[in-house]
Design an enzyme around this catalytic site. Structure first.
Site, PDB file in Angstrom:
ATOM      1  N   TYR A 189      -5.782  -4.727   1.495  1.00 24.14           N
ATOM      2  CA  TYR A 189      -4.679  -3.602   1.448  1.00 24.14           C
ATOM      3  C   TYR A 189      -5.073  -2.451   0.019  1.00 24.14           C
ATOM      4  O   TYR A 189      -4.973  -2.992  -1.216  1.00 24.14           O
ATOM      5  CB  TYR A 189      -3.509  -3.535   1.495  1.00 24.14           C
ATOM      6  CG  TYR A 189      -2.338  -2.937   1.400  1.00 24.14           C
ATOM      7  CD1 TYR A 189      -2.123  -1.989   2.420  1.00 24.14           C
ATOM      8  CD2 TYR A 189      -2.262  -3.007  -0.413  1.00 24.14           C
ATOM      9  CE1 TYR A 189      -1.259  -0.836   1.658  1.00 24.14           C
ATOM     10  CE2 TYR A 189      -1.185  -2.307  -0.939  1.00 24.14           C
ATOM     11  CZ  TYR A 189      -0.660  -1.110   0.467  1.00 24.14           C
ATOM     12  OH  TYR A 189       0.174   0.545   0.194  1.00 24.14           O
ATOM     13  N   TRP A 230      -4.711   1.102  -2.986  1.00 20.63           N
ATOM     14  CA  TRP A 230      -5.410   2.394  -3.291  1.00 20.63           C
ATOM     15  C   TRP A 230      -6.434   2.349  -3.482  1.00 20.63           C
ATOM     16  O   TRP A 230      -7.491   1.418  -3.135  1.00 20.63           O
ATOM     17  CB  TRP A 230      -5.023   2.450  -4.404  1.00 20.63           C
ATOM     18  CG  TRP A 230      -3.174   3.390  -4.201  1.00 20.63           C
ATOM     19  CD1 TRP A 230      -2.293   3.016  -3.092  1.00 20.63           C
ATOM     20  CD2 TRP A 230      -2.840   4.796  -4.111  1.00 20.63           C
ATOM     21  NE1 TRP A 230      -1.390   3.562  -3.183  1.00 20.63           N
ATOM     22  CE2 TRP A 230      -1.328   5.083  -3.637  1.00 20.63           C
ATOM     23  CE3 TRP A 230      -3.478   6.160  -4.826  1.00 20.63           C
ATOM     24  CZ2 TRP A 230      -0.907   6.774  -3.362  1.00 20.63           C
ATOM     25  CZ3 TRP A 230      -2.881   7.574  -3.770  1.00 20.63           C
ATOM     26  CH2 TRP A 230      -1.438   6.961  -3.617  1.00 20.63           C
TER      27      TRP A 230
HETATM   28  P1  PGD Z   1      -3.579   0.189  -7.522  1.00 21.49           P
HETATM   29  O1  PGD Z   1      -3.682  -0.324  -8.996  1.00 21.49           O
HETATM   30  O2  PGD Z   1      -4.096   1.081  -6.901  1.00 21.49           O
HETATM   31  O3  PGD Z   1      -2.999  -0.614  -6.589  1.00 21.49           O
HETATM   32  O4  PGD Z   1      -0.857  -1.217  -5.137  1.00 21.49           O
HETATM   33  P2  PGD Z   1      -2.731  -1.577  -5.438  1.00 21.49           P
HETATM   34  O5  PGD Z   1      -3.292  -2.215  -5.078  1.00 21.49           O
HETATM   35  O6  PGD Z   1      -2.643   0.387  -3.971  1.00 21.49           O
HETATM   36  O7  PGD Z   1      -5.757  -0.665  -6.943  1.00 21.49           O
HETATM   37  C1  PGD Z   1      -6.299   0.644  -6.403  1.00 21.49           C
HETATM   38  C2  PGD Z   1      -7.971  -0.270  -6.774  1.00 21.49           C
HETATM   39  O8  PGD Z   1      -8.572   0.643  -6.272  1.00 21.49           O
HETATM   40  C3  PGD Z   1      -8.378  -0.320  -8.167  1.00 21.49           C
HETATM   41  O9  PGD Z   1      -8.070  -2.045  -9.197  1.00 21.49           O
HETATM   42  C4  PGD Z   1      -9.319   0.555  -8.312  1.00 21.49           C
HETATM   43  O10 PGD Z   1     -10.023   0.546  -8.930  1.00 21.49           O
HETATM   44  C5  PGD Z   1     -10.180   0.381  -6.892  1.00 21.49           C
HETATM   45  N1  PGD Z   1     -10.467   1.211  -6.713  1.00 21.49           N
HETATM   46  C6  PGD Z   1     -10.469   2.751  -7.198  1.00 21.49           C
HETATM   47  N2  PGD Z   1     -11.538   3.039  -6.336  1.00 21.49           N
HETATM   48  C7  PGD Z   1     -12.388   2.706  -5.848  1.00 21.49           C
HETATM   49  C8  PGD Z   1     -13.577   2.305  -5.622  1.00 21.49           C
HETATM   50  O11 PGD Z   1     -14.282   3.888  -5.254  1.00 21.49           O
HETATM   51  N3  PGD Z   1     -14.287   1.177  -4.941  1.00 21.49           N
HETATM   52  C9  PGD Z   1     -13.417   0.062  -4.909  1.00 21.49           C
HETATM   53  N4  PGD Z   1     -13.890  -1.603  -4.416  1.00 21.49           N
HETATM   54  N5  PGD Z   1     -12.284  -0.300  -5.701  1.00 21.49           N
HETATM   55  C10 PGD Z   1     -12.093   1.283  -6.066  1.00 21.49           C
HETATM   56  C11 PGD Z   1      -0.441  -0.522  -5.226  1.00 21.49           C
HETATM   57  C12 PGD Z   1       1.451  -0.984  -4.157  1.00 21.49           C
HETATM   58  O12 PGD Z   1       1.773  -1.893  -5.282  1.00 21.49           O
HETATM   59  C13 PGD Z   1       2.002   0.089  -3.536  1.00 21.49           C
HETATM   60  S1  PGD Z   1       0.718   1.005  -2.787  1.00 21.49           S
HETATM   61  C14 PGD Z   1       3.415   0.315  -3.579  1.00 21.49           C
HETATM   62  S2  PGD Z   1       3.676   1.118  -3.108  1.00 21.49           S
HETATM   63  C15 PGD Z   1       4.306  -1.234  -3.658  1.00 21.49           C
HETATM   64  N6  PGD Z   1       4.369  -0.882  -5.329  1.00 21.49           N
HETATM   65  C16 PGD Z   1       5.797  -1.472  -6.075  1.00 21.49           C
HETATM   66  C17 PGD Z   1       6.476  -1.870  -6.745  1.00 21.49           C
HETATM   67  O13 PGD Z   1       7.580  -0.536  -6.433  1.00 21.49           O
HETATM   68  N7  PGD Z   1       7.415  -2.727  -7.427  1.00 21.49           N
HETATM   69  C18 PGD Z   1       6.395  -3.853  -7.074  1.00 21.49           C
HETATM   70  N8  PGD Z   1       7.291  -4.707  -8.127  1.00 21.49           N
HETATM   71  N9  PGD Z   1       5.870  -4.420  -6.546  1.00 21.49           N
HETATM   72  C19 PGD Z   1       4.905  -3.011  -5.924  1.00 21.49           C
HETATM   73  N10 PGD Z   1       3.577  -3.018  -5.618  1.00 21.49           N
HETATM   74  C20 PGD Z   1       3.051  -2.548  -4.042  1.00 21.49           C
HETATM   75  P1  PGD Z   2       9.723   4.588  -7.487  1.00 18.04           P
HETATM   76  O1  PGD Z   2       9.225   4.783  -8.648  1.00 18.04           O
HETATM   77  O2  PGD Z   2      10.081   2.715  -7.079  1.00 18.04           O
HETATM   78  O3  PGD Z   2       9.150   5.592  -6.551  1.00 18.04           O
HETATM   79  O4  PGD Z   2       7.912   6.044  -4.813  1.00 18.04           O
HETATM   80  P2  PGD Z   2       9.209   5.783  -4.399  1.00 18.04           P
HETATM   81  O5  PGD Z   2      10.452   6.260  -4.620  1.00 18.04           O
HETATM   82  O6  PGD Z   2       9.050   4.533  -4.299  1.00 18.04           O
HETATM   83  O7  PGD Z   2      11.512   4.619  -7.225  1.00 18.04           O
HETATM   84  C1  PGD Z   2      12.513   5.922  -7.233  1.00 18.04           C
HETATM   85  C2  PGD Z   2      13.468   5.967  -7.840  1.00 18.04           C
HETATM   86  O8  PGD Z   2      14.301   5.101  -7.465  1.00 18.04           O
HETATM   87  C3  PGD Z   2      13.274   5.049  -9.382  1.00 18.04           C
HETATM   88  O9  PGD Z   2      13.764   6.532 -10.056  1.00 18.04           O
HETATM   89  C4  PGD Z   2      14.546   4.472  -9.526  1.00 18.04           C
HETATM   90  O10 PGD Z   2      14.998   4.325 -10.846  1.00 18.04           O
HETATM   91  C5  PGD Z   2      14.947   4.359  -8.523  1.00 18.04           C
HETATM   92  N1  PGD Z   2      15.479   2.828  -7.626  1.00 18.04           N
HETATM   93  C6  PGD Z   2      15.121   1.651  -8.164  1.00 18.04           C
HETATM   94  N2  PGD Z   2      15.819   1.127  -7.228  1.00 18.04           N
HETATM   95  C7  PGD Z   2      16.795   1.506  -6.397  1.00 18.04           C
HETATM   96  C8  PGD Z   2      17.801   1.522  -5.995  1.00 18.04           C
HETATM   97  O11 PGD Z   2      18.558   0.284  -5.249  1.00 18.04           O
HETATM   98  N3  PGD Z   2      18.922   2.125  -5.328  1.00 18.04           N
HETATM   99  C9  PGD Z   2      18.267   4.104  -5.805  1.00 18.04           C
HETATM  100  N4  PGD Z   2      19.583   4.323  -5.610  1.00 18.04           N
HETATM  101  N5  PGD Z   2      17.330   3.924  -6.522  1.00 18.04           N
HETATM  102  C10 PGD Z   2      16.828   3.008  -6.796  1.00 18.04           C
HETATM  103  C11 PGD Z   2       6.574   5.403  -4.969  1.00 18.04           C
HETATM  104  C12 PGD Z   2       5.731   6.449  -4.389  1.00 18.04           C
HETATM  105  O12 PGD Z   2       5.339   7.646  -5.668  1.00 18.04           O
HETATM  106  C13 PGD Z   2       4.767   5.288  -4.175  1.00 18.04           C
HETATM  107  S1  PGD Z   2       4.862   4.115  -2.518  1.00 18.04           S
HETATM  108  C14 PGD Z   2       3.156   5.344  -4.522  1.00 18.04           C
HETATM  109  S2  PGD Z   2       1.738   4.624  -4.057  1.00 18.04           S
HETATM  110  C15 PGD Z   2       3.069   6.635  -5.707  1.00 18.04           C
HETATM  111  N6  PGD Z   2       2.909   5.344  -7.021  1.00 18.04           N
HETATM  112  C16 PGD Z   2       2.821   6.401  -7.928  1.00 18.04           C
HETATM  113  C17 PGD Z   2       2.128   5.667  -9.535  1.00 18.04           C
HETATM  114  O13 PGD Z   2       1.594   4.754  -9.224  1.00 18.04           O
HETATM  115  N7  PGD Z   2       2.390   6.749 -10.600  1.00 18.04           N
HETATM  116  C18 PGD Z   2       2.918   7.427 -10.571  1.00 18.04           C
HETATM  117  N8  PGD Z   2       3.187   8.365 -11.528  1.00 18.04           N
HETATM  118  N9  PGD Z   2       3.353   8.153  -9.189  1.00 18.04           N
HETATM  119  C19 PGD Z   2       3.236   7.570  -8.060  1.00 18.04           C
HETATM  120  N10 PGD Z   2       3.646   8.482  -6.804  1.00 18.04           N
HETATM  121  C20 PGD Z   2       3.535   7.439  -5.473  1.00 18.04           C
END
Ligand code: PGD
Ligand code: PGD
Length: 834
Positions: free
Chosen positions: A155, A157
């Protein structure tokens, strides 16, 4: 050009540069002034090559084989400063140079010295040797344990591009050579994407929203509920178009009333001069119930709408007014839980009902224990308001993601590499033969909910519930990751480290020494997308252009593309031709383009031939119809709910779900319900006094770019920043720039302190994605020196329905760090790599 320029356009060759402004386009700038970039400088038109990334389209300037400048595309309305980090990712010291194997694994065999994972004791091997080792181990594991012993769910990105899609390429290799265990769902919307099909008949979270133009012209109250598009729309799953920034600017100009419900006064709230309401985190369902109760008590709810377009309101009502459990969910009741004054809750109900109200919800509110309830309750609240399907009213669940709400162009869908034909049946039940049509002989689906891998490693054979079915967790011995960073994204790092000890083998492809690569047994260095050719669309919702992603520089060190690596592994296993279909990189790219060209012809448009497109150094643009600019989500359903019935069993919005009722889950009742999370700020059983908002980072995409110079923009004392309210800081003797230790029963991390009043008292913010850097990987619960927040979060799942992650569920304490500061090591090559 032989195509109709009025319909599809290659923009004029006007290479204005935003480079100068790129560095200055900080979030602070956005908060105070315009979000759109202006005043671009003219640049010489030579030696610039076009490509794209999660951070936008750009042109790269290459000097003597080295990328020296990244220039955001002149049509990008809001280039992100993250592009700067993108360039550094090619040259950063965290780059993986050669194939590497963990010494104990190489010398003593699979599973040797599992405690040594993460200690950095690697041996460099040749590519030939590395490929032999991986192919040999795939064969050994499958022979000994069957395909259920191999997890390839990988899983996460990756980089943009329709061909070098590493996760799909991995699955293609694993399918071509035998079966594997896959993953279900994702970390972003794990709870919402399972509950919403029961409620509105579609995933909804990834659907197009009512367009920003319609919002500008019709919405009177725009609510951002846990939603921060100024931050999170900087990136795209495809190439980011940044169309939301145009929408936000329009909203600001129109002077629409904005309310932000969020423990943090977000960049969006600051930019739009929004009214900030800061409830206790994880209490949104209670607050929504308080609003809903007021609507009902004051007869402000839309009975007509509820009758015509929904089912089950009567049963929900029994709960809302306390007939079901003796507790009316009044504003006063809600106030005690969420901490927002009851009068404010009541006034919100009145304002929402009397004005055209759009509620834009983010996804953090469902990345929590019982996260399914938040989006279900929000749909229920909007159903009571009766504005769903009206221009500028209702809800939108993707305004903050990939610029949802930016109008969709009339463009062909660009195909991409697929994971190939169905997996050969390797684990047939006893007495069955391949190809049997008997139902008892059908291969079992071997997929597990994406965040349950750690549980599977710790409890193989355990049966878990999932959305109405039972899943037996397989016994996994080998894990293969290409794209994604599990040692960043998974919650409860220390539990995960323990679980990983059960594995024989962990293989990782990446271009940087992430914590996952450091904990691998075999590490294969891959190219960045700037070292290979590809093709991609611009804007997940906008789909406005097709972008040539041209190779900028030659691969660094011994990096190879995932495709080439997997092709070689397949060759060792006798499957090269099946894997490659006899095509190389450019053949595939061209084939995707040509299919799109055929599709566009069917839509009455003529795209240029591939070579013209590829040599043009321009993105190919498609027209946007007026109807798309005026798109209103659910307008068709509202217009005719029979003809345009939803995909739910009743065809209507299900406020009460009979399907969920049948599942009898104690943690997911059949109507939206407030349920205490296992821990929360000021909760009844909570042990620690501060809640962590582990938001998505401003200058990173998760962990991507953490290993680059961009860190200099935000790290404090070399550590991940921790925002804290002045009251909480004072109570702990903390001041700006201090290094502190945040801890709970699950783990401990170092962070750099930023004292700020844009965060609610009782809440601290430590963004997800900081690289895990334990002082001593052999020691349980070792201190993380950099600040990976997932040392502190819980791995409990949202509920039996979605089994999704709860990244936003964590309470902690924080104290000034007074010991000798251990140096951060995670951004360099592992100590003994060589
Ligand atoms: P990335 O850092 O985007 O995080 O977790 P995810 O594992 O998606 O990792 C992408 C990896 O792919 C990087 O190490 C990058 O170098 C590698 N990569 C990029 N291009 C290539 C390629 O071409 N080939 C290969 N082999 N590798 C490549 C993100 C996940 O974290 C997500 S989506 C969410 S929404 C969650 N968000 C939270 C959160 O809000 N709060 C907490 N506490 N934890 C979260 N975890 C989750
Ligand atoms: P977060 O930053 O986790 O983003 O999008 P998502 O909406 O999940 O949270 C959004 C807001 O929710 C924040 O301002 C936080 O303070 C607020 N929040 C946290 N807990 C609570 C709560 O309990 N109640 C309320 N009302 N608010 C709360 C994530 C989306 O962003 C995803 S899933 C991905 S994979 C992408 N990740 C990134 C990234 O890593 N970096 C950037 N710059 N942009 C992204 N875009 C995407």
């Amino acid at each position: 050009m032989s195509f109709d320029k009025t319909k599809i356009t290659l923009p004029e060759m006007n290479r204005r540069s935003f480079l100068k402004s790129s560095a200055m386009l900080t979030m602070v700038g956005a908060a105070s002034g315009s979000l759109l970039s202006r005043g671009a400088q003219a640049q010489p038109a030579s030696k610039l090559t076009m490509s794209g990334s999660h951070w936008g389209v750009f042109r790269g300037r290459v000097d003597h084989g080295r990328l020296v400048e990244v220039i955001p595309w002149e049509h990008d309305p809001h280039p992100t400063p993250m592009l700067e980090g993108m360039m550094d990712s090619i040259y950063s010291p965290s780059r993986i140079k050669y194939p590497m194997v963990r010494r104990a694994w190489l010398e003593k065999g699979p599973g040797a010295d599992p405690e040594g994972r993460g200690t950095g004791d690697f041996v460099r091997v040749s590519w030939d040797k590395a490929i032999d080792l991986v192919a040999g181990e795939l064969t050994r594991v499958r022979k000994k344990y069957g395909s259920n012993g191999l997890f390839g769910g990988s899983y996460g990105w990756k980089s943009v591009g329709k061909f070098h899609n590493c996760r799909t390429l991995l699955r293609r290799m694993l399918k071509t050579t035998g079966g594997f265990v896959n993953s279900l769902g994702d970390y972003s919307t794990g709870a919402a994407q399972v509950i919403l099909p029961h409620v509105v008949g579609s995933l909804e979270v990834y659907e197009q929203c009512t367009s920003w133009d319609v919002v500008r012209d019709n919405t009177k109250t725009l609510v951002f509920w846990g939603c921060n598009p100024v931050n999170t729309d900087q990136i795209g799953w495809l190439i980011a178009d940044h169309g939301a920034f145009v929408g936000l600017e329009e909203v600001k100009k129109a002077g629409i009333r904005v309310i932000c419900i969020d423990p943090i006064k977000t960049e969006t709230c600051q930019y739009l001069n929004g009214e900030w309401l800061a409830p206790r985190p994880q209490t949104d369902v209670a607050m929504m119930l308080g609003i809903a109760h007021t609507l009902y008590a004051e007869k402000l709810h839309d009975e007509e709408f509820l009758k015509k377009y929904t089912v089950g309101f009567d049963k929900f009502l029994a709960y809302l007014i306390g007939k079901e459990d003796g507790t009316p969910k009044t504003a006063e009741w809600a106030s005690k839980i969420c901490g927002i004054d009851a009068d404010i809750i009541k006034q919100l109900a009145r304002d929402f009902a009397k004005n055209r109200t759009m509620i834009a919800a983010g996804w953090s509110i469902q990345r929590q224990h019982h996260g399914e309830q938040a989006h279900w309750m929000l749909v229920t609240l909007c159903s009571m308001l009766g504005q769903i399907g009206l221009p500028g009213g209702g809800f939108g669940f993707s305004y903050h993601y990939c610029s949802g709400g930016a109008p969709t162009a009339t463009s062909p869908i660009l195909g991409g590499i697929t994971d190939g034909p169905a997996a050969p049946v390797t684990d047939l039940p006893a007495g069955c033969h391949p190809g049997s049509t008997e139902s008892a002989c059908q291969p079992k689906s071997n997929s597990i909910p994406v965040c349950r891998l750690v549980e599977a490693l710790l409890h193989p054979g355990r049966t878990i519930k999932y959305n109405g079915s039972d899943i037996v967790l397989p016994e996994i011995h080998m894990v293969y990751w290409a794209g994604g960073n599990p040692f960043s994204h998974q919650q409860n790092r220390n539990e995960m480290v323990e679980a990983w000890k059960k594995l024989d083998t962990f293989v990782v492809h990446d271009f940087q020494w992430t914590a996952s690569a450091r904990h691998a047994d075999i590490v294969l260095p891959v190219t960045t997308s700037y070292e290979r050719n590809d093709i991609e669309q611009l804007g997940d919702y906008a789909l406005s252009h097709i972008v040539p992603m041209k190779k900028l520089v030659e691969p660094m060190y011994e990096a190879r593309s995932d495709f080439d690596i997997f092709s070689d592994i397949c060759e060792r296993l006798g499957k090269r031709d099946e894997y490659t279909d006899g095509m190389n990189e450019m053949d595939w790219i061209k084939s995707f383009y040509e299919s799109a060209r055929l599709e566009s012809r069917a839509k009455g448009m003529e795209m240029p031939v591939f070579d013209t497109f590829w040599e043009s150094e321009e993105a190919l643009g498609f027209p946007v119809k007026e109807a798309q600019k005026q798109f209103v989500r659910y307008a068709d359903f509202r217009e005719d709910p029979l003809l345009n019935a939803l995909g739910t069993p009743s065809g209507k919005i299900e406020i009460y779900s009979l399907n969920i009722e049948k599942m009898h889950y104690d943690d997911c009742p059949p109507h939206p319900t407030w349920m205490e999370p296992i821990e929360r700020l000021d909760g009844p059983t909570t042990k620690y006094p501060l809640h962590i908002a582990s938001n998505h980072p401003i200058y990173r995409l998760h962990s991507q770019l953490c290993g680059t110079k961009l860190r200099e923009k935000y790290a404090i004392g070399g550590r991940e920043p921790c925002w804290i309210n002045p009251k909480d800081a004072e109570a702990r003797g903390l001041k700006d720039g201090d290094i502190a230790r945040a801890y709970n029963d699950r783990g401990q991390i170092l962070v750099g302190i930023k004292v700020t009043d844009v965060i609610r008292p009782g809440v601290i913010r430590i963004n997800e994605g900081g690289w895990y850097d334990p002082v001593n990987p052999r020691e349980p619960n070792s201190l993380c020196r950099y600040g990976d927040v997932n040392n502190l979060t819980t791995s409990v799942s949202t509920s039996k329905l979605a089994q999704a992650n709860c990244g936003q569920t964590a309470v902690v304490e924080i104290e000034k760090f007074t010991g000798t500061l251990p140096p951060v090591e995670v951004f360099d090559e592992p100590r003994k790599a060589g």
